[in-house]
Design a protein around this motif. Structure first.
Motif, PDB file in Angstrom:
ATOM      1  N   SER A  24       0.756  -1.083  -0.075  1.00  0.00           N
ATOM      2  CA  SER A  24       0.008   0.031  -0.167  1.00  0.00           C
ATOM      3  C   SER A  24       1.068   1.196  -0.073  1.00  0.00           C
ATOM      4  N   ILE A  25       2.079   1.347   0.698  1.00  0.00           N
ATOM      5  CA  ILE A  25       2.843   2.364   0.915  1.00  0.00           C
ATOM      6  C   ILE A  25       3.452   2.634  -0.533  1.00  0.00           C
ATOM      7  N   VAL A  26       4.120   1.570  -1.145  1.00  0.00           N
ATOM      8  CA  VAL A  26       4.880   1.565  -2.146  1.00  0.00           C
ATOM      9  C   VAL A  26       3.913   2.100  -3.461  1.00  0.00           C
ATOM     10  N   GLN A  27       2.701   1.677  -3.385  1.00  0.00           N
ATOM     11  CA  GLN A  27       1.669   1.777  -4.728  1.00  0.00           C
ATOM     12  C   GLN A  27       1.142   3.227  -4.627  1.00  0.00           C
ATOM     13  N   SER A  28       1.136   3.766  -3.342  1.00  0.00           N
ATOM     14  CA  SER A  28       0.880   5.372  -3.246  1.00  0.00           C
ATOM     15  C   SER A  28       2.103   6.217  -3.556  1.00  0.00           C
ATOM     16  N   GLY A  29       3.075   5.646  -4.013  1.00  0.00           N
ATOM     17  CA  GLY A  29       4.476   6.486  -4.232  1.00  0.00           C
ATOM     18  C   GLY A  29       5.268   6.886  -2.990  1.00  0.00           C
ATOM     19  N   GLY A  30       4.957   6.106  -1.936  1.00  0.00           N
ATOM     20  CA  GLY A  30       5.963   6.080  -0.964  1.00  0.00           C
ATOM     21  C   GLY A  30       7.107   4.967  -0.753  1.00  0.00           C
TER      22      GLY A  30
END
Length: 159
Positions: A24-30
């Protein structure tokens, strides 16, 4: 910071939640940083040592007439012999420290179930040391287990 604790009984679920959180973090650009540490919050041998002593203390209490009394809703009083679970509850209450963050008494629970904060190995050893001192002050002879983890940790501390 999100923290996950995986134990034998919940490892699959915990790993799934870690994976979902990172995704979720990586998918949102983080970016996500994952760090894994092995917790040392006591071992089964220390817990077995404690429970063996609780059985001995329960015997001493029973020999001195201790009973657990319960009052029913109708006012009738029932009693049963004091047992090692009663001793465990009593001495955990008096000898384990309180977690400063949660305000709850620390526990012999190794995995923090039911919202309990597990005591560290050092806190468990301190509880055993206090228990032996309590018994000594009263003239009670409790078993010492020569090859136990507790005795090994005591020897390492002295050396």
């Amino acid at each position: 910071m999100t923290e996950f604790v995986a134990a034998n009984h919940n490892a699959d679920d915990t790993l799934r939640r870690v994976s979902e959180t990172v995704f979720s973090i990586v998918q949102s650009g983080g970016e996500a940083k994952v760090s894994i540490t092995r917790r040392s919050n006591g071992t089964l041998p220390l817990l077995r040592h404690w429970y063996a002593l609780m059985g001995e203390i329960a015997d001493i209490y029973r020999m001195n007439g201790a009973e657990m009394k319960f009052e029913a809703a109708n006012g009738k009083v029932f009693s049963r012999p004091f047992n090692k679970d009663d001793a465990h509850e009593l001495f955990t209450y008096y000898l384990m420290p309180i977690d400063p963050q949660s305000g709850k008494r620390k526990s012999w629970s190794r995995d923090g179930r039911d919202g309990m904060t597990p005591a560290s190995t050092g806190e468990r050893c301190q509880a055993l040391e206090k228990l032996y001192a309590y018994a000594f002050d009263r003239g009670w002879k409790l078993s010492r287990f020569a090859d136990s983890e507790y005795e090994q940790l005591q020897q390492r501390q002295v050396a």
